[in-house]
Design a protein around this motif. Structure first.
Motif, PDB file in Angstrom:
ATOM      1  N   LYS A   1      39.614  52.460  31.853  1.00 46.41           N
ATOM      2  CA  LYS A   1      40.431  51.124  32.116  1.00 46.41           C
ATOM      3  C   LYS A   1      41.344  51.564  33.055  1.00 46.41           C
ATOM      4  O   LYS A   1      41.915  52.726  33.283  1.00 46.41           O
TER       5      LYS A   1
ATOM      6  N   THR B   1      44.199  46.395  33.581  1.00 48.82           N
ATOM      7  CA  THR B   1      43.269  45.684  32.614  1.00 48.82           C
ATOM      8  C   THR B   1      43.774  46.385  31.255  1.00 48.82           C
ATOM      9  O   THR B   1      43.991  45.616  30.453  1.00 48.82           O
ATOM     10  N   SER B   2      44.489  47.471  31.310  1.00 45.86           N
ATOM     11  CA  SER B   2      44.944  48.174  29.808  1.00 45.86           C
ATOM     12  C   SER B   2      46.520  47.414  29.590  1.00 45.86           C
ATOM     13  O   SER B   2      46.698  47.576  28.399  1.00 45.86           O
ATOM     14  N   GLN B   3      46.872  46.627  30.454  1.00 48.28           N
ATOM     15  CA  GLN B   3      48.393  46.165  30.498  1.00 48.28           C
ATOM     16  C   GLN B   3      48.272  44.886  29.730  1.00 48.28           C
ATOM     17  O   GLN B   3      49.215  44.134  29.235  1.00 48.28           O
ATOM     18  N   LYS B   4      47.107  44.145  29.860  1.00 43.50           N
ATOM     19  CA  LYS B   4      46.988  42.814  29.503  1.00 43.50           C
ATOM     20  C   LYS B   4      46.251  42.684  28.228  1.00 43.50           C
ATOM     21  O   LYS B   4      44.783  43.219  28.126  1.00 43.50           O
ATOM     22  N   SER B   5      46.716  42.108  27.256  1.00 40.18           N
ATOM     23  CA  SER B   5      45.655  41.647  26.155  1.00 40.18           C
ATOM     24  C   SER B   5      44.923  40.519  26.270  1.00 40.18           C
ATOM     25  O   SER B   5      44.825  40.011  27.272  1.00 40.18           O
ATOM     26  N   GLU B   6      43.787  40.543  25.326  1.00 35.70           N
ATOM     27  CA  GLU B   6      42.734  39.539  25.835  1.00 35.70           C
ATOM     28  C   GLU B   6      43.525  37.867  25.474  1.00 35.70           C
ATOM     29  O   GLU B   6      42.952  37.159  26.187  1.00 35.70           O
ATOM     30  N   ALA B   7      44.502  38.073  24.687  1.00 38.55           N
ATOM     31  CA  ALA B   7      45.086  36.679  24.580  1.00 38.55           C
ATOM     32  C   ALA B   7      45.882  36.259  25.743  1.00 38.55           C
ATOM     33  O   ALA B   7      45.818  35.258  26.061  1.00 38.55           O
ATOM     34  N   GLU B   8      46.322  37.512  26.545  1.00 39.71           N
ATOM     35  CA  GLU B   8      46.894  37.190  27.983  1.00 39.71           C
ATOM     36  C   GLU B   8      45.807  36.692  29.007  1.00 39.71           C
ATOM     37  O   GLU B   8      46.189  35.754  29.835  1.00 39.71           O
ATOM     38  N   TRP B   9      44.857  37.330  28.842  1.00 43.49           N
ATOM     39  CA  TRP B   9      43.648  36.826  29.756  1.00 43.49           C
ATOM     40  C   TRP B   9      43.292  35.568  29.680  1.00 43.49           C
ATOM     41  O   TRP B   9      42.781  34.792  30.269  1.00 43.49           O
TER      42      TRP B   9
ATOM     43  N   ARG C   1      35.704  38.335  31.695  1.00 43.16           N
ATOM     44  CA  ARG C   1      36.223  39.197  30.462  1.00 43.16           C
ATOM     45  C   ARG C   1      35.013  39.615  29.563  1.00 43.16           C
ATOM     46  O   ARG C   1      34.911  40.594  28.798  1.00 43.16           O
TER      47      ARG C   1
END
Length: 134
Positions: free
Chosen positions: A2, A6-14, A27
């Protein structure tokens, strides 16, 4: 591996940043319906950016009409902007392309392009944003 964004954003943020359709494509490696994308028939001069992170990926000069149902390009704007991955989903062997900056799924690249590169980057409109040239 990664990358940093990518590693700094959570799926919730995306999910908060992207529309549900963009999230599905970028995603979850989804695909928009053929001939439905807003950029398929775009003929304006400018650049195509990743809808996830804004990285510039393609220019209008590399876009061509492949009649496949998705925007097609014969080259990335600069080496290293796009990553390639072996994709064995759907009973086929294809080459998936992702944004090198954020890891977002763009589409696939094929070796049947009509130009000197011989490539056809087949990209979901939902993965892209277009910025018109001044």
């Amino acid at each position: 591996m990664k990358n940093e964004e990518t590693s700094q954003k959570s799926e919730a943020e995306w999910k908060q940043q992207l529309s549900p359709e963009q999230y599905y494509v970028l995603r979850e490696k989804g695909t928009e319906r053929p001939f439905s994308g807003k950029l398929l028939m775009n003929k304006e001069k400018g650049v195509y950016k990743c809808a996830g992170c804004g990285a510039v990926l393609f220019t209008s000069d590399s876009k061509f009409d492949s009649h496949c149902g998705w925007p097609s390009f014969d080259r990335e704007i600069a080496e290293g902007k796009i990553r390639e991955h072996k994709d064995t989903s759907h009973g086929m062997i294809r080459t998936e392309i992702t944004c090198a900056k954020c890891g977002g799924h763009l589409g696939h690249v094929f070796d049947d392009g009509p130009t000197e590169t011989g490539l056809r980057y087949c990209v979901n409109s939902l993965s892209l944003e277009f910025t018109k040239a001044p």
